[in-house]
Design a protein around this motif. Structure first.
Motif, PDB file in Angstrom:
ATOM      1  N   UNK A   1       0.745  -1.202  -0.224  1.00  0.00           N
ATOM      2  CA  UNK A   1      -0.086  -0.139  -0.195  1.00  0.00           C
ATOM      3  C   UNK A   1       0.879   1.245   0.179  1.00  0.00           C
ATOM      4  N   UNK A   2       1.874   1.317   0.581  1.00  0.00           N
ATOM      5  CA  UNK A   2       2.765   2.693   0.792  1.00  0.00           C
ATOM      6  C   UNK A   2       3.222   2.837  -0.700  1.00  0.00           C
ATOM      7  N   UNK A   3       3.995   1.330  -1.204  1.00  0.00           N
ATOM      8  CA  UNK A   3       4.376   1.924  -2.835  1.00  0.00           C
ATOM      9  C   UNK A   3       3.099   2.470  -3.901  1.00  0.00           C
ATOM     10  N   UNK A   4       2.077   1.521  -3.632  1.00  0.00           N
ATOM     11  CA  UNK A   4       1.366   2.302  -4.131  1.00  0.00           C
ATOM     12  C   UNK A   4       0.676   3.516  -4.554  1.00  0.00           C
ATOM     13  N   UNK A   5       0.595   3.979  -2.698  1.00  0.00           N
ATOM     14  CA  UNK A   5       0.330   4.764  -2.844  1.00  0.00           C
ATOM     15  C   UNK A   5       1.522   6.283  -2.950  1.00  0.00           C
ATOM     16  N   UNK A   6       2.739   6.113  -2.884  1.00  0.00           N
ATOM     17  CA  UNK A   6       3.844   6.604  -3.367  1.00  0.00           C
ATOM     18  C   UNK A   6       4.085   6.770  -5.338  1.00  0.00           C
ATOM     19  N   UNK A   7       3.424   5.725  -5.879  1.00  0.00           N
ATOM     20  CA  UNK A   7       3.865   5.602  -6.944  1.00  0.00           C
ATOM     21  C   UNK A   7       2.463   6.847  -7.446  1.00  0.00           C
ATOM     22  N   UNK A   8       1.389   7.057  -7.258  1.00  0.00           N
ATOM     23  CA  UNK A   8      -0.204   7.334  -7.953  1.00  0.00           C
ATOM     24  C   UNK A   8      -0.263   8.387  -7.202  1.00  0.00           C
ATOM     25  N   UNK A   9       1.074   8.926  -6.207  1.00  0.00           N
ATOM     26  CA  UNK A   9       1.225  10.228  -5.573  1.00  0.00           C
ATOM     27  C   UNK A   9       1.765  10.873  -6.567  1.00  0.00           C
ATOM     28  N   UNK A  10       3.384  10.659  -7.004  1.00  0.00           N
ATOM     29  CA  UNK A  10       3.880  10.542  -7.746  1.00  0.00           C
ATOM     30  C   UNK A  10       5.100  11.407  -6.708  1.00  0.00           C
ATOM     31  N   UNK A  11       5.355  10.517  -5.991  1.00  0.00           N
ATOM     32  CA  UNK A  11       6.232  11.286  -4.767  1.00  0.00           C
ATOM     33  C   UNK A  11       7.570   9.862  -4.680  1.00  0.00           C
ATOM     34  N   UNK A  12       8.817  10.509  -3.862  1.00  0.00           N
ATOM     35  CA  UNK A  12       9.748   9.592  -4.248  1.00  0.00           C
ATOM     36  C   UNK A  12       9.701   8.197  -2.558  1.00  0.00           C
ATOM     37  N   UNK A  13       9.405   6.997  -2.793  1.00  0.00           N
ATOM     38  CA  UNK A  13       8.880   5.826  -2.342  1.00  0.00           C
ATOM     39  C   UNK A  13       9.739   6.228  -0.660  1.00  0.00           C
ATOM     40  N   UNK A  14      10.910   6.403  -0.978  1.00  0.00           N
ATOM     41  CA  UNK A  14      11.491   6.106   0.875  1.00  0.00           C
ATOM     42  C   UNK A  14      11.239   7.878   1.362  1.00  0.00           C
ATOM     43  N   UNK A  15      11.342   8.626   0.711  1.00  0.00           N
ATOM     44  CA  UNK A  15      10.471   9.250   1.924  1.00  0.00           C
ATOM     45  C   UNK A  15       9.248   9.651   1.961  1.00  0.00           C
ATOM     46  N   UNK A  16       8.303   9.055   1.182  1.00  0.00           N
ATOM     47  CA  UNK A  16       6.881   8.937   1.754  1.00  0.00           C
ATOM     48  C   UNK A  16       6.795   7.949   2.715  1.00  0.00           C
ATOM     49  N   UNK A  17       7.424   7.041   2.840  1.00  0.00           N
ATOM     50  CA  UNK A  17       7.867   5.774   3.652  1.00  0.00           C
ATOM     51  C   UNK A  17       8.116   6.291   5.211  1.00  0.00           C
ATOM     52  N   UNK A  18       8.985   7.312   5.156  1.00  0.00           N
ATOM     53  CA  UNK A  18       9.733   7.753   6.165  1.00  0.00           C
ATOM     54  C   UNK A  18       8.215   9.396   7.146  1.00  0.00           C
TER      55      UNK A  18
END
Length: 318
Positions: free
Chosen positions: A150-167
């Motif tokens: 879900x974190x990876x899918x949301x980051x991809x959908x939002x167009x944001x860096x996945x590591x930053x979003x996870x943090x």
């Protein structure tokens, strides 16, 4: 996904309870793609580092004496469903003896409803520090949950860096750990309010005060977490919040309906209302004063005080 297997699990609901929880979990998993847990090099350490950094930053900002669970659990969607079905079962236990005149039919309907709930949440929850889930568990088993697909899918959908979003997600969950660490009584308080409300619903009545108390408490929990995030997160994140809000608004009508039925729109209102309350308290006083909400249950603001923070400040000053 296997919708036939999901429907068959619901249709086979049995037992003497209002909900066949095992069938609900099996059906929800059959209807939900688990997602991958094939972690990239250094990804597991990235989760652990984010949690460590969040703990240090939130401790420094809040002054709260708390720790975070030793276990950082990176889950797929099926893991999340399995971990949470026991929580739903315990909290909704008041329904178990109220199955109506046609218990078999009611059980199938209730099990199907719970299947939809678990499946929808399993596809949307990003991270979790769940005080109701952790309330019955020994300290060594506590865990922060991150639903990686879900974190990876949301980051991809939002167009944001996945590591930053996870943090960002890690910091948000650690703020909740700080709250429940500072207020050991809070888990029991929330669970008691929830059980009171569900018990009266199962009897055909509505305990308005129990749900108002629960809403007020959750508004404080979400608002204080937002306050700590604003002070503790180590970079600007307004773009992440804005994009998430836009994503919620841009969902299809069926998804928006589910969000309303599950109270997720209410959760957003709790974020905003609670954040406004604490921003006013900090502007008039300071972060230390805001943290007084966790000293005892009586310090929680009432519904009226949430919209008029000066009333709460005057009450606390007495």
């Amino acid at each position: 996904m296997n919708l036939y297997r999901s429907a068959r699990a619901v249709a086979g609901a049995s037992g003497s309870d209002a909900i066949d929880w095992r069938s609900a979990a099996d059906a929800a998993k059959a209807a939900t793609d688990p997602g991958t847990l094939e972690l990239e090099a250094g990804e597991r350490e990235g989760y652990a580092r984010d949690v460590r950094d969040a703990r240090a930053a939130v401790r420094a900002v809040s002054g709260a004496d708390f720790d975070v669970p030793e276990t950082i659990e990176i889950q797929n969607r099926h893991h999340w469903i399995d971990a949470n079905v026991a929580t739903f079962e315990r909290v909704m236990g008041a329904l178990e003896t109220h199955t109506g005149a046609f218990p078999g039919v009611a059980r199938t309907i209730n099990t199907g409803t719970m299947t939809v709930l678990l499946s929808f949440l399993g596809r949307n929850v990003l991270g979790q520090y769940d005080p109701l889930l952790l309330a019955d568990m020994p300290d060594e088993d506590h865990a922060l949950y991150f639903v990686r697909p879900n974190i990876l899918n949301a980051a991809d959908t939002l167009g944001v860096d996945a590591d930053r979003f996870r943090r960002w997600i890690a910091f948000h969950e650690v703020t909740h750990a700080a709250e429940f660490g500072a207020a050991p009584w809070l888990s029991d308080h929330l669970e008691a309010r929830m059980e009171e409300g569900i018990a009266t619903l199962s009897e055909g009545s509505f305990d308005r005060e129990a749900f108002r108390d629960l809403d007020a408490a959750m508004t404080v929990v979400e608002g204080y977490a937002e306050l700590l995030m604003d002070h503790a997160f180590d970079e600007e994140y307004e773009d992440l919040r804005r994009k998430l809000d836009e994503r919620r608004q841009g969902r299809g009508p069926l998804q928006r309906l589910f969000r309303r039925l599950l109270g997720l729109g209410l959760k957003q209102r709790q974020y905003e209302r609670g954040k406004n309350f604490f921003e006013h308290v900090v502007a008039v006083r300071d972060l230390e004063t805001a943290g007084l909400v966790w000293e005892q249950p009586e310090n929680l603001p009432t519904h009226d005080e949430l919209d008029a923070p000066d009333l709460w400040i005057r009450r606390i000053d007495r």
